[in-house]
Scaffold this motif. Structure first.
Motif, PDB file in Angstrom:
ATOM      1  N   ASP A 129       0.849  -1.193   0.000  1.00  0.00           N
ATOM      2  CA  ASP A 129       0.000   0.000   0.000  1.00  0.00           C
ATOM      3  C   ASP A 129       0.887   1.247   0.000  1.00  0.00           C
ATOM      4  O   ASP A 129       2.118   1.152  -0.087  1.00  0.00           O
ATOM      5  CB  ASP A 129      -0.997  -0.022   1.167  1.00  0.00           C
ATOM      6  CG  ASP A 129      -0.349   0.107   2.533  1.00  0.00           C
ATOM      7  OD1 ASP A 129       0.865   0.418   2.626  1.00  0.00           O
ATOM      8  OD2 ASP A 129      -1.069  -0.103   3.526  1.00  0.00           O
ATOM      9  N   GLU A 130       0.276   2.426   0.113  1.00  0.00           N
ATOM     10  CA  GLU A 130       1.019   3.687   0.068  1.00  0.00           C
ATOM     11  C   GLU A 130       2.048   3.814   1.192  1.00  0.00           C
ATOM     12  O   GLU A 130       3.036   4.538   1.072  1.00  0.00           O
ATOM     13  CB  GLU A 130       0.073   4.903   0.173  1.00  0.00           C
ATOM     14  CG  GLU A 130      -1.103   4.915  -0.756  1.00  0.00           C
ATOM     15  CD  GLU A 130      -2.267   4.047  -0.277  1.00  0.00           C
ATOM     16  OE1 GLU A 130      -2.631   4.017   0.921  1.00  0.00           O
ATOM     17  OE2 GLU A 130      -2.834   3.372  -1.142  1.00  0.00           O
ATOM     18  N   ASP A 131       1.805   3.094   2.304  1.00  0.00           N
ATOM     19  CA  ASP A 131       2.710   3.151   3.450  1.00  0.00           C
ATOM     20  C   ASP A 131       3.766   2.043   3.435  1.00  0.00           C
ATOM     21  O   ASP A 131       4.528   1.893   4.386  1.00  0.00           O
ATOM     22  CB  ASP A 131       1.908   3.066   4.758  1.00  0.00           C
ATOM     23  CG  ASP A 131       0.930   4.215   4.907  1.00  0.00           C
ATOM     24  OD1 ASP A 131       1.303   5.351   4.526  1.00  0.00           O
ATOM     25  OD2 ASP A 131      -0.185   3.976   5.385  1.00  0.00           O
ATOM     26  N   GLY A 132       3.790   1.248   2.369  1.00  0.00           N
ATOM     27  CA  GLY A 132       4.776   0.182   2.255  1.00  0.00           C
ATOM     28  C   GLY A 132       4.399  -1.110   2.951  1.00  0.00           C
ATOM     29  O   GLY A 132       5.221  -2.010   3.081  1.00  0.00           O
ATOM     30  N   LYS A 133       3.135  -1.246   3.382  1.00  0.00           N
ATOM     31  CA  LYS A 133       2.680  -2.471   4.048  1.00  0.00           C
ATOM     32  C   LYS A 133       2.121  -3.448   3.017  1.00  0.00           C
ATOM     33  O   LYS A 133       1.406  -3.060   2.089  1.00  0.00           O
ATOM     34  CB  LYS A 133       1.607  -2.147   5.086  1.00  0.00           C
ATOM     35  CG  LYS A 133       2.124  -1.317   6.232  1.00  0.00           C
ATOM     36  CD  LYS A 133       1.037  -1.014   7.229  1.00  0.00           C
ATOM     37  CE  LYS A 133       1.578  -0.103   8.324  1.00  0.00           C
ATOM     38  NZ  LYS A 133       0.519   0.384   9.191  1.00  0.00           N
ATOM     39  N   VAL A 134       2.439  -4.725   3.225  1.00  0.00           N
ATOM     40  CA  VAL A 134       1.950  -5.772   2.322  1.00  0.00           C
ATOM     41  C   VAL A 134       0.428  -5.873   2.434  1.00  0.00           C
ATOM     42  O   VAL A 134      -0.122  -5.929   3.533  1.00  0.00           O
ATOM     43  CB  VAL A 134       2.603  -7.133   2.664  1.00  0.00           C
ATOM     44  CG1 VAL A 134       2.009  -8.246   1.816  1.00  0.00           C
ATOM     45  CG2 VAL A 134       4.115  -7.057   2.485  1.00  0.00           C
TER      46      VAL A 134
END
Length: 173
Positions: free
Chosen positions: A101-106
């Motif tokens: 996602d935009e925050d780098g979370k899978v």
């Protein structure tokens, strides 16, 4: 998890007429991965099975793949007893690559695949992560089985995405 005996697990013996007999059967279990045989298993020419580190694949008794199919296990894949595959099928409990996602979370974690007892999977079918196939079913050729579909036991399941089409009494070889 079954009494071990000679020829319980056989590689390269089953082959549909559509099979390429020059292709090799490959079984790859990474360190920390578990492949559990609950009885007889027959993996035809060109079958590829991959169990990743920390993942578990369970093959029920009388498990058979005719040829050239791929089963990839990143989390958990469980097959009941009397599961039969035609040729060129694909089973995956993961997308094999992470989407962030935009925050780098899978956002696309692996999700287990469960296949019941007495299931016949038709040629070129695909079973994706999170799928659950009930007992006593036939998956029609070229079907796409996805998560979140309400599938009925004792039925023919087919389509893209697959759905229960018709009630049946069972199937035989």
């Amino acid at each position: 998890d079954a009494k071990v005996r000679t020829a319980m697990v056989r590689f390269g013996f089953l082959c549909a007429l559509a099979c390429d007999t020059n292709s090799r059967t490959r079984l790859h279990v990474q360190q920390g991965g578990v492949l559990r045989f609950m009885g007889d298993a027959h993996l035809g020419h060109g079958t590829r099975m991959i169990v990743r580190e920390g993942a578990e694949m369970v093959l029920g008794d009388n498990f058979a793949v005719s040829s050239n199919s791929t089963i990839q296990c990143y989390d958990k894949v469980v097959f009941g007893s009397d599961v039969q595959f035609a040729w060129e099928c694909l089973v995956m409990d993961s997308d094999t690559h992470n989407i962030l996602d935009e925050d780098g979370k899978v956002i696309n974690h692996p999700s287990p695949v469960y296949v019941g007892n007495r299931v016949w999977i038709g040629a070129r079918s695909t079973i994706l992560k999170g799928s659950s196939i009930p007992d006593d079913t036939v998956i029609g050729a070229c079907s796409l089985v996805v998560a979140g579909r309400e599938l009925k036991d004792h039925s023919v399941i087919a389509g893209q995405p697959a759905r229960s089409l018709r009630t049946i009494g069972g199937w035989s070889l």
